[in-house]
Design a protein around this motif. Structure first.
Motif, PDB file in Angstrom:
ATOM      1  N   HIS A   1       0.832  -1.201   0.000  1.00 33.34           N
ATOM      2  CA  HIS A   1       0.000   0.000   0.000  1.00 33.34           C
ATOM      3  C   HIS A   1       0.866   1.250   0.000  1.00 33.34           C
ATOM      4  O   HIS A   1       0.654   2.186  -0.757  1.00 33.34           O
ATOM      5  CB  HIS A   1      -0.888   0.019   1.240  1.00 33.34           C
ATOM      6  CG  HIS A   1      -1.900  -1.072   1.283  1.00 33.34           C
ATOM      7  ND1 HIS A   1      -2.716  -1.350   0.219  1.00 33.34           N
ATOM      8  CD2 HIS A   1      -2.226  -1.949   2.256  1.00 33.34           C
ATOM      9  CE1 HIS A   1      -3.518  -2.364   0.547  1.00 33.34           C
ATOM     10  NE2 HIS A   1      -3.235  -2.734   1.766  1.00 33.34           N
ATOM     11  N   CYS A   2       1.871   1.287   0.889  1.00 35.07           N
ATOM     12  CA  CYS A   2       2.688   2.484   1.041  1.00 35.07           C
ATOM     13  C   CYS A   2       3.570   2.713  -0.174  1.00 35.07           C
ATOM     14  O   CYS A   2       3.847   3.850  -0.545  1.00 35.07           O
ATOM     15  CB  CYS A   2       3.548   2.378   2.294  1.00 35.07           C
ATOM     16  SG  CYS A   2       2.585   2.421   3.817  1.00 35.07           S
ATOM     17  N   LEU A   3       4.042   1.643  -0.789  1.00 36.28           N
ATOM     18  CA  LEU A   3       4.873   1.794  -1.980  1.00 36.28           C
ATOM     19  C   LEU A   3       4.146   2.561  -3.063  1.00 36.28           C
ATOM     20  O   LEU A   3       4.708   3.435  -3.709  1.00 36.28           O
ATOM     21  CB  LEU A   3       5.281   0.405  -2.510  1.00 36.28           C
ATOM     22  CG  LEU A   3       6.501  -0.231  -1.848  1.00 36.28           C
ATOM     23  CD1 LEU A   3       6.701  -1.633  -2.401  1.00 36.28           C
ATOM     24  CD2 LEU A   3       7.729   0.605  -2.070  1.00 36.28           C
ATOM     25  N   SER A   4       2.878   2.236  -3.286  1.00 36.36           N
ATOM     26  CA  SER A   4       2.131   2.900  -4.343  1.00 36.36           C
ATOM     27  C   SER A   4       1.894   4.362  -4.003  1.00 36.36           C
ATOM     28  O   SER A   4       1.585   5.161  -4.864  1.00 36.36           O
ATOM     29  CB  SER A   4       0.795   2.194  -4.579  1.00 36.36           C
ATOM     30  OG  SER A   4       0.020   2.209  -3.403  1.00 36.36           O
ATOM     31  N   HIS A   5       2.033   4.726  -2.698  1.00 31.14           N
ATOM     32  CA  HIS A   5       1.842   6.117  -2.289  1.00 31.14           C
ATOM     33  C   HIS A   5       3.131   6.911  -2.418  1.00 31.14           C
ATOM     34  O   HIS A   5       3.145   8.037  -2.892  1.00 31.14           O
ATOM     35  CB  HIS A   5       1.339   6.160  -0.854  1.00 31.14           C
ATOM     36  CG  HIS A   5       1.216   7.546  -0.291  1.00 31.14           C
ATOM     37  ND1 HIS A   5       0.548   8.560  -0.958  1.00 31.14           N
ATOM     38  CD2 HIS A   5       1.678   8.086   0.860  1.00 31.14           C
ATOM     39  CE1 HIS A   5       0.591   9.665  -0.223  1.00 31.14           C
ATOM     40  NE2 HIS A   5       1.295   9.402   0.874  1.00 31.14           N
TER      41      HIS A   5
ATOM     42  N   PHE B   1      12.872   7.976   1.365  1.00 32.27           N
ATOM     43  CA  PHE B   1      12.926   7.853  -0.090  1.00 32.27           C
ATOM     44  C   PHE B   1      12.131   8.966  -0.757  1.00 32.27           C
ATOM     45  O   PHE B   1      12.537   9.530  -1.768  1.00 32.27           O
ATOM     46  CB  PHE B   1      12.392   6.489  -0.530  1.00 32.27           C
ATOM     47  CG  PHE B   1      13.314   5.345  -0.219  1.00 32.27           C
ATOM     48  CD1 PHE B   1      14.208   4.888  -1.170  1.00 32.27           C
ATOM     49  CD2 PHE B   1      13.301   4.745   1.029  1.00 32.27           C
ATOM     50  CE1 PHE B   1      15.068   3.831  -0.896  1.00 32.27           C
ATOM     51  CE2 PHE B   1      14.158   3.696   1.322  1.00 32.27           C
ATOM     52  CZ  PHE B   1      15.049   3.235   0.360  1.00 32.27           C
ATOM     53  N   ALA B   2      10.964   9.263  -0.181  1.00 33.92           N
ATOM     54  CA  ALA B   2      10.127  10.318  -0.741  1.00 33.92           C
ATOM     55  C   ALA B   2      10.835  11.669  -0.664  1.00 33.92           C
ATOM     56  O   ALA B   2      10.776  12.471  -1.596  1.00 33.92           O
ATOM     57  CB  ALA B   2       8.789  10.376   0.002  1.00 33.92           C
ATOM     58  N   ALA B   3      11.517  11.925   0.462  1.00 38.17           N
ATOM     59  CA  ALA B   3      12.198  13.208   0.641  1.00 38.17           C
ATOM     60  C   ALA B   3      13.349  13.376  -0.343  1.00 38.17           C
ATOM     61  O   ALA B   3      13.634  14.488  -0.803  1.00 38.17           O
ATOM     62  CB  ALA B   3      12.711  13.312   2.079  1.00 38.17           C
ATOM     63  N   GLU B   4      14.017  12.273  -0.679  1.00 42.08           N
ATOM     64  CA  GLU B   4      15.156  12.340  -1.598  1.00 42.08           C
ATOM     65  C   GLU B   4      14.764  12.055  -3.043  1.00 42.08           C
ATOM     66  O   GLU B   4      15.612  12.070  -3.926  1.00 42.08           O
ATOM     67  CB  GLU B   4      16.221  11.338  -1.150  1.00 42.08           C
ATOM     68  CG  GLU B   4      16.779  11.638   0.245  1.00 42.08           C
ATOM     69  CD  GLU B   4      17.744  10.558   0.716  1.00 42.08           C
ATOM     70  OE1 GLU B   4      18.067   9.671  -0.101  1.00 42.08           O
ATOM     71  OE2 GLU B   4      18.168  10.618   1.887  1.00 42.08           O
ATOM     72  N   GLY B   5      13.474  11.788  -3.273  1.00 45.92           N
ATOM     73  CA  GLY B   5      13.001  11.525  -4.630  1.00 45.92           C
ATOM     74  C   GLY B   5      13.510  10.233  -5.216  1.00 45.92           C
ATOM     75  O   GLY B   5      13.642  10.093  -6.431  1.00 45.92           O
TER      76      GLY B   5
END
Length: 422
Positions: free
Chosen positions: A18-22, A387-391
């Motif tokens: 679930h979180c991966l797709s977000h 990961f989200a913060a570093e793109g």
């Protein structure tokens, strides 16, 4: 690892999906389906990751719903073997690899199994399904990649059809999906002829209710095959691009006689003679005077409309010349493909062992699992946030590393009267 810890990790593995797709913004969600999966699954995962507390039952129910949507597309295709030996597959899930065949090169498509085995970690475009396609993986279009599953392929598949979808562009506006610059919420619907995906607002017509049960042909394909407008006068869904105007006045005629019922348009019976069948051809009969469909915009067709098409010799030849013979085949539809996928999935599934295990636990054990789950959920969310913060793109290896680290630090403790199990 204890049995309790295994249950916790299983539940968390579901949450990871679930979180991966977000958090993985680089992965494109499938456009809206014409059948039951009418909205991208990613839209359902945001709340799951943002909620403060989520029970294991909630995760399992959410996972079951997402799996059902995915099975509609993927279970009808083989995930272990390259589809190339099957030739031009009637319908299958396809992907285009932006890493191997970027824009500016030759368009190419790969089957489901090759997307897993040969293109893991690559930038892939999800094409949903395409008809009569043969896997290109590793052929001449892939200069630096050899197919791991079936390397012996022809240089090209000459009968394959390609579009801008293979380079991540969709609709008449040629925009990506999802489009980061488009702030308008709009569903995308696939044309059954060209198989491109179009925004609802770019169809030039009103989208009917129960759209998931109706097939659509875009205006461009209608105009390329002018005889389809005749069928539209007889069969198309009223109220959706079914504007009618007076031949002489040019305005809508609300007092015009009712259109023929769908059941009136039937293929000639096998008991009739060929001459009688030809004389009953709907396309050759004089059209009713006093009304014409306004020939613009996409056209939506009712459920079962393909069985109502005229199948006389002349009409079969007409469809063949236009490469539209598949319209006489009801098993060609996306809905039929998805039903096949769901049936395949149901045959392979049994009772969920995790749900059975939860039913047999006492209250203390259930609380232990829930607290352990919520604790590790927070850690997983923090892990993915980096990961989200570093793109960065989250890979399966990253998730495996996370759980390996959790297992190496596994402990069982009591804190403020609460049980934790990691």
């Amino acid at each position: 690892m204890s049995q309790t810890e295994s249950w916790v990790l299983h539940g968390l593995s579901l949450l990871a999906g679930h979180c991966l797709s977000h958090f993985d913004d680089s992965s494109s969600s499938l456009p809206s389906s014409l059948s039951s999966s009418s909205s991208p699954a990613a839209g359902k995962t945001v709340n799951m990751c943002e909620e403060q507390t989520v029970s294991l039952v909630d995760v399992l129910e959410e996972d079951e719903e997402l799996e059902e949507e995915a099975s509609a597309v993927l279970a009808g295709s083989d995930s272990d073997h390259c589809s190339y030996p099957q030739g031009y597959v009637k319908r299958q899930a396809l992907y285009a690899c932006n890493t191997c065949t970027p824009k500016g090169g030759e368009a190419a498509g790969v089957c489901l199994a090759c997307s897993y085995k040969c293109h893991e970690g690559h930038d892939l475009f999800e094409l949903y399904t395409k008809r009569n396609f043969r896997c290109d993986c590793g052929n001449r279009k892939f200069t630096e990649l050899q197919c791991k599953l079936h390397p012996d392929k022809d240089e090209v598949n000459s009968l394959n059809k390609y579009s801008h979808n293979f380079f991540g562009a969709y609709c008449t506006c040629s925009r990506p999906y999802p489009d980061p610059d488009d702030q308008v919420e709009d569903e995308m619907i696939q044309c059954v002829v060209c198989e491109d995906w179009l925004h609802g607002r770019h169809l030039g017509c009103v989208i009917p209710d129960c759209v998931e049960l109706q097939e659509m042909i875009c205006e461009l394909c209608m105009n390329k095959n002018d005889f389809l407008w005749t069928y539209a006068d007889l069969l198309a869904v009223s109220g959706a691009a079914a504007q009618v105007k007076e031949e002489t006045g040019g305005e809508s005629n609300t007092d015009a006689p009712d259109k023929p019922q769908v059941d009136d348009v039937i293929e000639p019976s096998s008991k009739r003679s060929r001459e009688e069948a030809e004389s009953s051809c709907r396309l050759k009969q004089p059209q009713r005077t006093g009304q014409n469909r306004l020939r613009s915009g996409a056209v939506f067709w009712p459920s079962g409309w393909r069985s109502k098409l005229c199948s006389c010799t002349g009409c079969q030849e007409l469809l063949s010349q236009a490469n539209l013979s598949f319209l006489l085949d009801e098993s060609d539809t996306v809905l039929a493909y998805e039903r096949k996928g769901k049936n395949n999935e149901q045959k392979q599934q049994g009772h969920d062992p995790l749900m059975s295990a939860l039913d047999n636990l006492n209250r203390v054990q259930q609380l232990e699992i829930i607290h352990g789950y919520n604790d590790m959920k927070t850690e997983l969310k923090d892990f993915l946030q980096t990961f989200a913060a570093e793109g960065k793109v989250v890979t399966p290896d990253d998730i495996r590393l996370f759980f390996e680290q959790q297992q190496s630090r596994k402990r069982r403790r009591v804190d403020d009267g609460r049980f934790y199990c990691t």
